[in-house]
Write an enzyme that holds these catalytic residues in place. Structure first.
Site, PDB file in Angstrom:
ATOM      1  N   LEU A   1      -1.618   0.552 -11.742  1.00  0.00           N
ATOM      2  CA  LEU A   1      -2.324  -0.740 -11.757  1.00  0.00           C
ATOM      3  C   LEU A   1      -3.829  -0.555 -11.961  1.00  0.00           C
ATOM      4  O   LEU A   1      -4.503  -1.457 -12.444  1.00  0.00           O
ATOM      5  CB  LEU A   1      -2.070  -1.507 -10.452  1.00  0.00           C
ATOM      6  CG  LEU A   1      -0.615  -1.924 -10.205  1.00  0.00           C
ATOM      7  CD1 LEU A   1      -0.479  -2.648  -8.878  1.00  0.00           C
ATOM      8  CD2 LEU A   1      -0.114  -2.818 -11.339  1.00  0.00           C
TER       9      LEU A   1
ATOM     10  N   THR B   1       7.374   4.456  -0.422  1.00  0.00           N
ATOM     11  CA  THR B   1       7.104   5.572  -1.345  1.00  0.00           C
ATOM     12  C   THR B   1       6.806   6.841  -0.547  1.00  0.00           C
ATOM     13  O   THR B   1       7.236   7.940  -0.933  1.00  0.00           O
ATOM     14  CB  THR B   1       5.927   5.237  -2.295  1.00  0.00           C
ATOM     15  OG1 THR B   1       6.121   3.936  -2.827  1.00  0.00           O
ATOM     16  CG2 THR B   1       5.845   6.223  -3.437  1.00  0.00           C
TER      17      THR B   1
ATOM     18  N   ASN C   1      -5.947   0.208  -4.299  1.00  0.00           N
ATOM     19  CA  ASN C   1      -6.864  -0.718  -3.615  1.00  0.00           C
ATOM     20  C   ASN C   1      -8.326  -0.263  -3.624  1.00  0.00           C
ATOM     21  O   ASN C   1      -9.219  -1.101  -3.634  1.00  0.00           O
ATOM     22  CB  ASN C   1      -6.367  -1.039  -2.197  1.00  0.00           C
ATOM     23  CG  ASN C   1      -6.150   0.180  -1.354  1.00  0.00           C
ATOM     24  OD1 ASN C   1      -6.100   1.304  -1.858  1.00  0.00           O
ATOM     25  ND2 ASN C   1      -6.020  -0.011  -0.063  1.00  0.00           N
TER      26      ASN C   1
ATOM     27  N   GLU D   1      -0.916   9.160   3.955  1.00  0.00           N
ATOM     28  CA  GLU D   1      -1.747   8.054   4.451  1.00  0.00           C
ATOM     29  C   GLU D   1      -1.028   6.785   4.036  1.00  0.00           C
ATOM     30  O   GLU D   1      -1.012   6.433   2.855  1.00  0.00           O
ATOM     31  CB  GLU D   1      -3.136   8.091   3.791  1.00  0.00           C
ATOM     32  CG  GLU D   1      -3.949   9.325   4.106  1.00  0.00           C
ATOM     33  CD  GLU D   1      -4.478   9.337   5.524  1.00  0.00           C
ATOM     34  OE1 GLU D   1      -4.395   8.313   6.216  1.00  0.00           O
ATOM     35  OE2 GLU D   1      -4.962  10.398   5.931  1.00  0.00           O
TER      36      GLU D   1
ATOM     37  N   GLU E   1       3.547  -5.346   6.871  1.00  0.00           N
ATOM     38  CA  GLU E   1       2.283  -5.333   6.138  1.00  0.00           C
ATOM     39  C   GLU E   1       2.369  -6.313   4.973  1.00  0.00           C
ATOM     40  O   GLU E   1       3.343  -6.297   4.219  1.00  0.00           O
ATOM     41  CB  GLU E   1       2.032  -3.909   5.609  1.00  0.00           C
ATOM     42  CG  GLU E   1       0.705  -3.771   4.896  1.00  0.00           C
ATOM     43  CD  GLU E   1       0.463  -2.343   4.403  1.00  0.00           C
ATOM     44  OE1 GLU E   1       1.350  -1.784   3.732  1.00  0.00           O
ATOM     45  OE2 GLU E   1      -0.617  -1.797   4.688  1.00  0.00           O
TER      46      GLU E   1
ATOM     47  N   CYS F   1      -5.530  -0.821   3.773  1.00  0.00           N
ATOM     48  CA  CYS F   1      -4.507  -0.251   4.656  1.00  0.00           C
ATOM     49  C   CYS F   1      -4.848  -0.483   6.125  1.00  0.00           C
ATOM     50  O   CYS F   1      -3.964  -0.679   6.944  1.00  0.00           O
ATOM     51  CB  CYS F   1      -4.352   1.232   4.373  1.00  0.00           C
ATOM     52  SG  CYS F   1      -5.917   2.101   4.405  1.00  0.00           S
TER      53      CYS F   1
ATOM     54  N   GLU G   1      -7.414  12.501   6.749  1.00  0.00           N
ATOM     55  CA  GLU G   1      -8.362  12.723   5.662  1.00  0.00           C
ATOM     56  C   GLU G   1      -9.767  12.596   6.233  1.00  0.00           C
ATOM     57  O   GLU G   1      -9.959  12.211   7.380  1.00  0.00           O
ATOM     58  CB  GLU G   1      -8.153  11.689   4.549  1.00  0.00           C
ATOM     59  CG  GLU G   1      -6.815  11.857   3.867  1.00  0.00           C
ATOM     60  CD  GLU G   1      -6.742  11.168   2.518  1.00  0.00           C
ATOM     61  OE1 GLU G   1      -6.755   9.924   2.496  1.00  0.00           O
ATOM     62  OE2 GLU G   1      -6.668  11.884   1.496  1.00  0.00           O
TER      63      GLU G   1
ATOM     64  N   GLY H   1      -0.335   5.626   0.035  1.00  0.00           N
ATOM     65  CA  GLY H   1       0.394   4.495  -0.531  1.00  0.00           C
ATOM     66  C   GLY H   1       1.274   3.858   0.522  1.00  0.00           C
ATOM     67  O   GLY H   1       1.004   3.958   1.723  1.00  0.00           O
ATOM     68  N   SER H   2       2.352   3.241   0.060  1.00  0.00           N
ATOM     69  CA  SER H   2       3.193   2.460   0.972  1.00  0.00           C
ATOM     70  C   SER H   2       4.176   3.355   1.736  1.00  0.00           C
ATOM     71  O   SER H   2       4.455   4.487   1.318  1.00  0.00           O
ATOM     72  CB  SER H   2       3.970   1.427   0.164  1.00  0.00           C
ATOM     73  OG  SER H   2       4.826   2.095  -0.726  1.00  0.00           O
TER      74      SER H   2
HETATM   75  P1  NAD Z   1       2.747   2.487  -3.640  1.00  0.00           P
HETATM   76  O1  NAD Z   1       3.445   3.296  -2.626  1.00  0.00           O
HETATM   77  O2  NAD Z   1       3.497   1.462  -4.388  1.00  0.00           O
HETATM   78  O3  NAD Z   1       2.082   3.418  -4.750  1.00  0.00           O
HETATM   79  C1  NAD Z   1       1.175   4.451  -4.428  1.00  0.00           C
HETATM   80  C2  NAD Z   1       1.209   5.492  -5.516  1.00  0.00           C
HETATM   81  O4  NAD Z   1       2.500   6.083  -5.537  1.00  0.00           O
HETATM   82  C3  NAD Z   1       0.958   4.959  -6.920  1.00  0.00           C
HETATM   83  O5  NAD Z   1       0.188   5.904  -7.642  1.00  0.00           O
HETATM   84  C4  NAD Z   1       2.349   4.873  -7.505  1.00  0.00           C
HETATM   85  O6  NAD Z   1       2.369   4.980  -8.893  1.00  0.00           O
HETATM   86  C5  NAD Z   1       3.009   6.072  -6.857  1.00  0.00           C
HETATM   87  N1  NAD Z   1       4.481   6.013  -6.792  1.00  0.00           N
HETATM   88  C6  NAD Z   1       5.280   4.922  -6.783  1.00  0.00           C
HETATM   89  N2  NAD Z   1       6.581   5.294  -6.715  1.00  0.00           N
HETATM   90  C7  NAD Z   1       6.601   6.643  -6.652  1.00  0.00           C
HETATM   91  C8  NAD Z   1       7.635   7.615  -6.542  1.00  0.00           C
HETATM   92  N3  NAD Z   1       8.918   7.283  -6.488  1.00  0.00           N
HETATM   93  N4  NAD Z   1       7.285   8.919  -6.482  1.00  0.00           N
HETATM   94  C9  NAD Z   1       5.984   9.280  -6.518  1.00  0.00           C
HETATM   95  N5  NAD Z   1       4.958   8.409  -6.640  1.00  0.00           N
HETATM   96  C10 NAD Z   1       5.266   7.101  -6.703  1.00  0.00           C
HETATM   97  O7  NAD Z   1       1.491   1.839  -2.894  1.00  0.00           O
HETATM   98  P2  NAD Z   1       0.410   0.854  -3.517  1.00  0.00           P
HETATM   99  O8  NAD Z   1       1.038  -0.483  -3.660  1.00  0.00           O
HETATM  100  O9  NAD Z   1      -0.255   1.496  -4.684  1.00  0.00           O
HETATM  101  O10 NAD Z   1      -0.678   0.835  -2.351  1.00  0.00           O
HETATM  102  C11 NAD Z   1      -0.595   0.018  -1.262  1.00  0.00           C
HETATM  103  C12 NAD Z   1      -0.131   0.792  -0.048  1.00  0.00           C
HETATM  104  O11 NAD Z   1      -0.989   1.896   0.185  1.00  0.00           O
HETATM  105  C13 NAD Z   1      -0.201  -0.040   1.205  1.00  0.00           C
HETATM  106  O12 NAD Z   1       0.957   0.147   1.971  1.00  0.00           O
HETATM  107  C14 NAD Z   1      -1.413   0.508   1.923  1.00  0.00           C
HETATM  108  O13 NAD Z   1      -1.404   0.298   3.305  1.00  0.00           O
HETATM  109  C15 NAD Z   1      -1.376   1.940   1.549  1.00  0.00           C
HETATM  110  N6  NAD Z   1      -2.702   2.551   1.679  1.00  0.00           N
HETATM  111  C16 NAD Z   1      -2.921   3.408   2.726  1.00  0.00           C
HETATM  112  C17 NAD Z   1      -4.175   3.984   2.906  1.00  0.00           C
HETATM  113  C18 NAD Z   1      -4.439   4.908   4.074  1.00  0.00           C
HETATM  114  O14 NAD Z   1      -5.463   5.578   4.064  1.00  0.00           O
HETATM  115  N7  NAD Z   1      -3.589   4.982   5.069  1.00  0.00           N
HETATM  116  C19 NAD Z   1      -5.206   3.710   1.997  1.00  0.00           C
HETATM  117  C20 NAD Z   1      -4.951   2.847   0.946  1.00  0.00           C
HETATM  118  C21 NAD Z   1      -3.679   2.283   0.791  1.00  0.00           C
END
Ligand code: NAD
Length: 493
Positions: free
Chosen positions: A183, A236, A156, A254, A387, A288, A464, A232-233
């Protein structure tokens, strides 16, 4: 079409061991934007090996903070020198409006400058004296880099999320392997180029583009890392936590959110509408900390809904590179489909869709969506609880401050929250009652490198940014010295 068919390992651009690649798409028209190297577990092992050598045998962890700061400042200069080009690349990869991408790139450069400052400041205070209640001892604390970091980031805010991890980790003296989202991998690969030109020694930063299921999983599970830093999510994040458990790796997470925004009836209507919109439509709602659940005191609710619908209808949607566009396409077809299905389910659950939630008629290609406003959203619905990560806002009315707080806190997430009122003591009281890591008063979303960022509950572990982000890449070492000439006299009298 761009070609990014090499990985950055040990200071060199190398083809993936298994010759793998994947396509990155331009979300404004679904065309192929770039062919990108797909790292496999073998590449991950090479990169971790390089980072390990750079940490165990290289200069980087042993340099002074000021010496590391010089490189960080050169990285910031390298980003600034390519500001416009990087912003355009980010728009083409992610879809966001150019003005937003410009801010992200400037913030990323600012993040390197900020952590350069903390690295320099650390030189001035190399040890922290600890008072102990026994004068025969001197005790102090020294801080040391955690070691080799595996950093995995989302799509994002591609370059900014990289900066939030790479800058403090480098400032602390760590070495890293960074895996951007499949992506949006392009700006992280450019960051590797900039860091190389800035004189960062080989192996200190390694950047691997690749799929989450392959490169991401291999990195998370690699036993050679000392720390995993993940954004990330939640699903994950759970896998990352499990992977970290095996070697009890240091971990920071995060994760997602479903952040509330409480608006009291004494708020100014225009300010409330503006901040609600900024809180959920900025970056197409793919934020997020997006304040996606809005609780409005009943007296203001009807007027606020009417003004919000009117103003939202005027948001200009289009390709991020087009002048004046305020809402670009969502990052991918998959993300658009997810958001569309959340909207359809919300309608089935009985929420009232006041506007938006459709693909705009004038944009047949690309992942566009008109911003959606739902009113009277049932508390038990997935629309209210989960979310969505798109331009979808859910509103409900409330009657008392206690009810607003209870509804706001009734969530498995706790990343952010916002409160608006002319009554500042009330805002501060509500802020204290909110179970969230970040609370905005009379605004939503402004973020500073200096202030801590992270969540309560399922929104994550650790913080962070600010000194908290720096400390998360440092170990704490207690050193205790026995200064007395007297024998200890326990076994030997
Ligand atoms: P995602 O969890 O799908 O992917 C995040 C990263 O993890 C990507 O680089 C992906 O390739 C990698 N990944 C996927 N599967 C994996 C696995 N099995 N093992 C290791 N790595 C793996 O998330 P997304 O769709 O890229 O991002 C959106 C999410 O991120 C939302 O839930 C959002 O709230 C969160 N987010 C949180 C913050 C924060 O600061 N809290 C900031 C930005 C985004």
């Amino acid at each position: 079409m761009y070609h990014y068919e090499h990985l950055y390992i040990d200071g060199q651009w190398v083809a993936p061991r298994r010759q793998g690649s994947f396509d990155s798409f331009d979300p404004s028209d679904d065309s192929i934007l770039a062919r990108v190297a797909a790292a496999s577990a073998e590449d991950v092992a090479l990169a971790v090996g390089a980072a390990r050598r750079a940490f165990d045998q290289g200069d980087w962890p042993r340099l002074s903070g000021s010496e590391r700061a010089r490189v960080l400042r050169r990285i910031a200069e390298g980003i600034r020198a390519r500001q416009d080009e990087l912003a355009i690349l980010e728009v083409r990869d992610n879809g966001k409006p150019l003005a937003e991408a410009q801010l992200d790139i400037a913030d990323a450069a600012g993040c390197f400058v900020y952590y350069a400052g903390l690295a320099e400041a650390a030189d001035a205070a190399p040890r922290q004296a600890i008072e102990v209640p026994d004068e025969r001892f001197s005790c102090w604390v020294e801080r040391e880099p955690v070691g080799v970091v595996g950093a995995i980031i989302p799509w994002n805010f591609p370059l900014l999320m990289a900066a939030w991890k790479v800058a403090p980790a480098l400032a602390a003296g760590c070495t890293l392997v960074l895996k951007p989202s499949e992506l949006t991998p392009l700006s992280a690969l450019e960051l590797a180029r900039i860091a190389h030109q800035a004189g960062l020694p080989a192996g200190v930063l390694n950047v691997l583009s690749g799929l989450g299921s392959e490169a991401g999983a291999a990195l998370a599970e690699h036993p050679g890392l000392d720390k995993l830093a993940f954004t990330g999510s939640v699903p994950t994040g759970r896998k990352i936590m499990q992977a970290a458990a095996r070697e009890i790796k240091n971990l920071s997470l995060e994760l997602g959110g479903k952040s509330p925004f409480i608006v009291f009836a004494d708020s100014q209507l225009e300010a409330a509408v503006e901040w609600i919109m900024f809180g959920i439509f900025w970056n197409q709602g793919q934020v997020c900390s997006a304040t996606s659940r809005v609780l409005v005191e009943r007296a203001l609710y009807p007027a606020l809904l009417a003004r919000l619908v009117e103003a939202t209808g005027k948001i200009r949607i289009g390709p991020g590179l087009e002048e004046g566009v305020q809402l670009g396409p969502l990052v991918s077809r998959g993300q658009l489909d997810k958001v569309l299905s959340a909207i359809a389910r919300g309608q089935q659950e009985g929420a009232q869709l006041l506007c938006g939630g459709q693909r705009p008629e004038h944009l047949q290609q690309g992942n566009y969506l008109t911003p959606a406003i739902f009113a009277d959203v049932p508390l038990a619905s997935a629309l209210w609880r989960e979310e969505i990560f798109g331009p979808v806002v859910c509103l409900r009315a409330f009657d008392t401050e206690a009810e607003a707080l209870q509804l706001a806190n009734d969530s498995p997430f706790g990343l952010a929250a916002a409160v608006m009122s002319e009554d500042i003591p009330r805002c501060e009281r509500v802020a204290r009652g909110l179970r969230a890591g970040i609370v905005w008063i009379n605004c939503s979303q402004p973020t500073f490198n200096e202030a801590p960022w992270g969540g309560y509950k399922q929104s994550g572990i650790g913080r962070e940014l600010g000194e908290w982000g720096f400390n998360s890449y440092l170990e704490v070492k207690q050193i205790t010295r026995y200064d007395s000439q007297q024998a200890w006299g326990w076994y030997l009298q």
